[in-house]
Design an enzyme around this catalytic site. Structure first.
Site, PDB file in Angstrom:
ATOM      1  N   ALA A  27       0.812  -1.222   0.000  1.00  0.00           N
ATOM      2  CA  ALA A  27       0.000   0.000   0.000  1.00  0.00           C
ATOM      3  C   ALA A  27       0.846   1.273   0.000  1.00  0.00           C
ATOM      4  O   ALA A  27       0.407   2.307  -0.488  1.00  0.00           O
ATOM      5  CB  ALA A  27      -0.945  -0.014   1.203  1.00  0.00           C
ATOM      6  N   LYS A  28       2.073   1.194   0.501  1.00  0.00           N
ATOM      7  CA  LYS A  28       2.923   2.385   0.560  1.00  0.00           C
ATOM      8  C   LYS A  28       3.279   2.877  -0.846  1.00  0.00           C
ATOM      9  O   LYS A  28       3.559   4.050  -1.049  1.00  0.00           O
ATOM     10  CB  LYS A  28       4.195   2.106   1.364  1.00  0.00           C
ATOM     11  CG  LYS A  28       3.920   1.690   2.814  1.00  0.00           C
ATOM     12  CD  LYS A  28       5.173   1.652   3.669  1.00  0.00           C
ATOM     13  CE  LYS A  28       6.160   0.555   3.326  1.00  0.00           C
ATOM     14  NZ  LYS A  28       5.653  -0.815   3.469  1.00  0.00           N
ATOM     15  N   LYS A  62      15.211  -2.793   3.109  1.00  0.00           N
ATOM     16  CA  LYS A  62      14.381  -2.692   1.917  1.00  0.00           C
ATOM     17  C   LYS A  62      14.399  -1.233   1.477  1.00  0.00           C
ATOM     18  O   LYS A  62      14.080  -0.359   2.247  1.00  0.00           O
ATOM     19  CB  LYS A  62      12.959  -3.150   2.227  1.00  0.00           C
ATOM     20  CG  LYS A  62      12.888  -4.649   2.550  1.00  0.00           C
ATOM     21  CD  LYS A  62      11.513  -5.037   3.056  1.00  0.00           C
ATOM     22  CE  LYS A  62      11.397  -6.553   3.193  1.00  0.00           C
ATOM     23  NZ  LYS A  62      10.150  -6.954   3.847  1.00  0.00           N
ATOM     24  N   LYS A 175      -1.931 -14.447   3.726  1.00  0.00           N
ATOM     25  CA  LYS A 175      -2.109 -13.031   4.046  1.00  0.00           C
ATOM     26  C   LYS A 175      -2.122 -12.235   2.748  1.00  0.00           C
ATOM     27  O   LYS A 175      -1.326 -12.522   1.857  1.00  0.00           O
ATOM     28  CB  LYS A 175      -0.963 -12.535   4.934  1.00  0.00           C
ATOM     29  CG  LYS A 175      -1.147 -11.103   5.416  1.00  0.00           C
ATOM     30  CD  LYS A 175      -0.191 -10.768   6.543  1.00  0.00           C
ATOM     31  CE  LYS A 175       1.164 -10.313   6.035  1.00  0.00           C
ATOM     32  NZ  LYS A 175       2.137 -10.170   7.131  1.00  0.00           N
ATOM     33  N   LYS A 177      -2.378  -8.143   1.003  1.00  0.00           N
ATOM     34  CA  LYS A 177      -2.177  -6.724   1.266  1.00  0.00           C
ATOM     35  C   LYS A 177      -3.458  -5.952   0.983  1.00  0.00           C
ATOM     36  O   LYS A 177      -4.181  -6.250   0.024  1.00  0.00           O
ATOM     37  CB  LYS A 177      -1.062  -6.191   0.365  1.00  0.00           C
ATOM     38  CG  LYS A 177       0.287  -6.861   0.602  1.00  0.00           C
ATOM     39  CD  LYS A 177       0.847  -6.517   1.966  1.00  0.00           C
ATOM     40  CE  LYS A 177       2.288  -6.998   2.105  1.00  0.00           C
ATOM     41  NZ  LYS A 177       2.841  -6.634   3.424  1.00  0.00           N
ATOM     42  N   ASP A 206      -3.083  -6.987   5.584  1.00  0.00           N
ATOM     43  CA  ASP A 206      -2.002  -6.100   6.012  1.00  0.00           C
ATOM     44  C   ASP A 206      -2.127  -4.771   5.272  1.00  0.00           C
ATOM     45  O   ASP A 206      -1.995  -4.728   4.046  1.00  0.00           O
ATOM     46  CB  ASP A 206      -0.657  -6.772   5.685  1.00  0.00           C
ATOM     47  CG  ASP A 206       0.541  -5.970   6.161  1.00  0.00           C
ATOM     48  OD1 ASP A 206       0.341  -4.850   6.688  1.00  0.00           O
ATOM     49  OD2 ASP A 206       1.673  -6.471   6.006  1.00  0.00           O
ATOM     50  N   GLU A 232      -3.322  -6.352  10.070  1.00  0.00           N
ATOM     51  CA  GLU A 232      -1.937  -5.944  10.346  1.00  0.00           C
ATOM     52  C   GLU A 232      -1.675  -4.493   9.949  1.00  0.00           C
ATOM     53  O   GLU A 232      -2.120  -4.049   8.894  1.00  0.00           O
ATOM     54  CB  GLU A 232      -1.021  -6.880   9.548  1.00  0.00           C
ATOM     55  CG  GLU A 232       0.461  -6.625   9.712  1.00  0.00           C
ATOM     56  CD  GLU A 232       1.281  -7.775   9.119  1.00  0.00           C
ATOM     57  OE1 GLU A 232       0.833  -8.937   9.183  1.00  0.00           O
ATOM     58  OE2 GLU A 232       2.361  -7.510   8.576  1.00  0.00           O
ATOM     59  N   GLU A 258       6.328  -4.631  13.216  1.00  0.00           N
ATOM     60  CA  GLU A 258       7.450  -4.931  12.326  1.00  0.00           C
ATOM     61  C   GLU A 258       8.356  -3.738  12.061  1.00  0.00           C
ATOM     62  O   GLU A 258       9.538  -3.908  11.776  1.00  0.00           O
ATOM     63  CB  GLU A 258       6.944  -5.494  10.990  1.00  0.00           C
ATOM     64  CG  GLU A 258       6.142  -4.498  10.167  1.00  0.00           C
ATOM     65  CD  GLU A 258       5.755  -5.029   8.787  1.00  0.00           C
ATOM     66  OE1 GLU A 258       4.832  -5.855   8.721  1.00  0.00           O
ATOM     67  OE2 GLU A 258       6.386  -4.629   7.798  1.00  0.00           O
ATOM     68  N   HIS A 308       8.117 -10.863  11.990  1.00  0.00           N
ATOM     69  CA  HIS A 308       8.042 -10.335  10.623  1.00  0.00           C
ATOM     70  C   HIS A 308       9.215 -10.809   9.760  1.00  0.00           C
ATOM     71  O   HIS A 308      10.367 -10.686  10.166  1.00  0.00           O
ATOM     72  CB  HIS A 308       8.061  -8.805  10.692  1.00  0.00           C
ATOM     73  CG  HIS A 308       8.309  -8.132   9.377  1.00  0.00           C
ATOM     74  ND1 HIS A 308       9.500  -7.517   9.057  1.00  0.00           N
ATOM     75  CD2 HIS A 308       7.513  -7.993   8.292  1.00  0.00           C
ATOM     76  CE1 HIS A 308       9.412  -7.010   7.840  1.00  0.00           C
ATOM     77  NE2 HIS A 308       8.230  -7.294   7.346  1.00  0.00           N
ATOM     78  N   GLU A 328       6.110 -16.218   9.049  1.00  0.00           N
ATOM     79  CA  GLU A 328       5.699 -15.638   7.777  1.00  0.00           C
ATOM     80  C   GLU A 328       6.504 -16.268   6.641  1.00  0.00           C
ATOM     81  O   GLU A 328       7.733 -16.161   6.624  1.00  0.00           O
ATOM     82  CB  GLU A 328       5.942 -14.114   7.857  1.00  0.00           C
ATOM     83  CG  GLU A 328       5.507 -13.356   6.641  1.00  0.00           C
ATOM     84  CD  GLU A 328       5.501 -11.843   6.863  1.00  0.00           C
ATOM     85  OE1 GLU A 328       6.265 -11.349   7.721  1.00  0.00           O
ATOM     86  OE2 GLU A 328       4.732 -11.159   6.159  1.00  0.00           O
TER      87      GLU A 328
HETATM   88 MG   LIG Z   1       3.518  -6.458   7.278  1.00  0.00          MG
END
Ligand SMILES: [Mg+2]
Length: 375
Positions: A27-28, A62, A175, A177, A206, A232, A258, A308, A328
């Protein structure tokens, strides 16, 4: 007979850039805050002792930050030479104070993480035990869920296909996003995945910190009927009070943690009751030494644990947590290592190999940008 007193003979650091097959968006990226991710920077530390024991550890970054982690590690690595590698808690403090003026969290702490994890790997290998056993395991396998198949750059039909493939591989949950600017698109996607999986497959979402408080409250209520395992990062990672209000208002558990980079930051989150499910990341908070301190705190509060990323390390740490945790699943790091983790019946099996149980692959060597070795 060998004495217990050993000394660190040498530390080798490598800066490795792992390319990703497809540029990755959460989403960022959709809210314009970050670019799609095309690679991950790794800081590997390999430590050798005078008695010939070896350990390997890593931290990662990252997007921006990898060169900074590597540069900080180069400055402090010499402080380990000549020290007894068994005294990990003391050595963590020594490395922390060496760089304390730039911070006891964040990048400086993450540089320590690679070294700390290598020392724990060495200790477990010296004892000829998997790390989980050295720490004191509660179980020999941990529930696992897949994250890599549910990113926002993947169209819905691809996400459904990835989910099926994950379950067929023996992975226990999925999971996906959310956190897109259009919340209706999020809801449609989550409902489609729930319908595809049926009611009984564990499903998480998330939002990667991209909702504001009113949106998170509305989305949280709309998602209640889907029986999610957790929601999340609905809010900014440092909005502990906002997370606490959501956790109190919703039946669906709230997961976060995280992005935090020290035990103290996590302690603030725990004190605020901002997480039902705590998601610490050992390489991000300074390694295994701080992770164990945090796990004790979280266990005392009866929090659920879902570390995470970095399943290779977190599998061991989750196995040693008192309450049934989750790990995860990301296959992204697999090309860096020779070994593969075994997954069966929804669970990831703690490897029987001593230590963390990883060795660097030839490909990792080919992706190495820089190397440093203590004199
Ligand atoms: Mg996450």
């Amino acid at each position: 007979m060998m004495t217990s007193a050993d000394r660190v003979a040498r530390v080798r650091l490598s800066s490795v850039y792992l390319p990703l097959d497809t540029p990755v968006s959460d989403a960022k990226v959709l809210t314009g805050r970050q670019r799609p991710m095309t690679e991950i920077a790794f800081l590997f530390a390999e430590i050798t002792s005078e008695q010939g024991h070896e350990g390997i550890g890593f931290a990662y970054s990252k997007r921006a930050g990898g060169p900074g982690q590597y540069a900080h590690a180069k400055e402090i690595a010499n402080d380990l030479v000549g020290e007894d590698p068994n005294d990990i808690a003391r050595l963590w403090d020594k490395l922390c104070w060496a760089g304390a003026s730039v911070g006891r969290s964040g990048l400086a702490t993450q540089a320590i993480a690679a070294l700390d994890i290598a020392l724990w790997d060495m200790k477990a290998r010296r004892a000829a035990l998997p790390l989980a056993k050295l720490l004191g395991a509660h179980r020999d396998s941990v529930r696992c869920y897949n994250t890599s198949g549910g990113f926002l750059h993947a169209p819905l039909d691809q996400v459904l296909e990835n989910a099926t493939a994950a379950l067929e591989r023996g992975i226990g949950g999925v999971k996906i996003k959310v956190g897109q600017p259009d919340t209706r698109a999020d809801l449609a996607r989550v409902r489609a995945v729930r319908e595809h999986l049926g009611d009984h497959v564990p499903l998480m979402v998330d939002a990667n910190q991209q909702w504001d408080r009113p949106t998170a409250a509305r989305m949280g209520r709309a998602l209640e009927e889907l029986g999610l395992v957790w929601i999340e990062e609905p809010l900014d990672a440092y909005d502990h009070d906002g997370h606490a209000a959501l956790a109190a208002a919703l039946d669906t558990p709230i997961a976060t943690g995280e992005m935090l980079t020290s035990v103290d930051e996590h302690a603030g989150l725990i004190r605020a009751r901002g997480a039902d499910v705590l998601q610490p990341d050992a390489p991000r908070i300074g390694g295994i030494t701080p992770f164990l301190r945090l796990a004790a705190l979280a266990g005392h509060e009866r929090l659920q644990l879902a570390p995470h990323f970095a399943m290779e390390i977190h599998l061991h740490l989750a196995a040693a947590y008192p309450l049934e945790p989750w790990v995860e699943h990301f296959e992204w790091l697999e090309p860096l290592f020779e070994e593969r983790l075994e997954i069966r019946d929804g669970r990831m099996l703690v490897p029987e190999r001593p230590g963390i149980g990883v060795t660097l692959s030839e490909r990792a060597a080919a992706w190495t940008a820089e190397r440093f070795e203590t004199p």
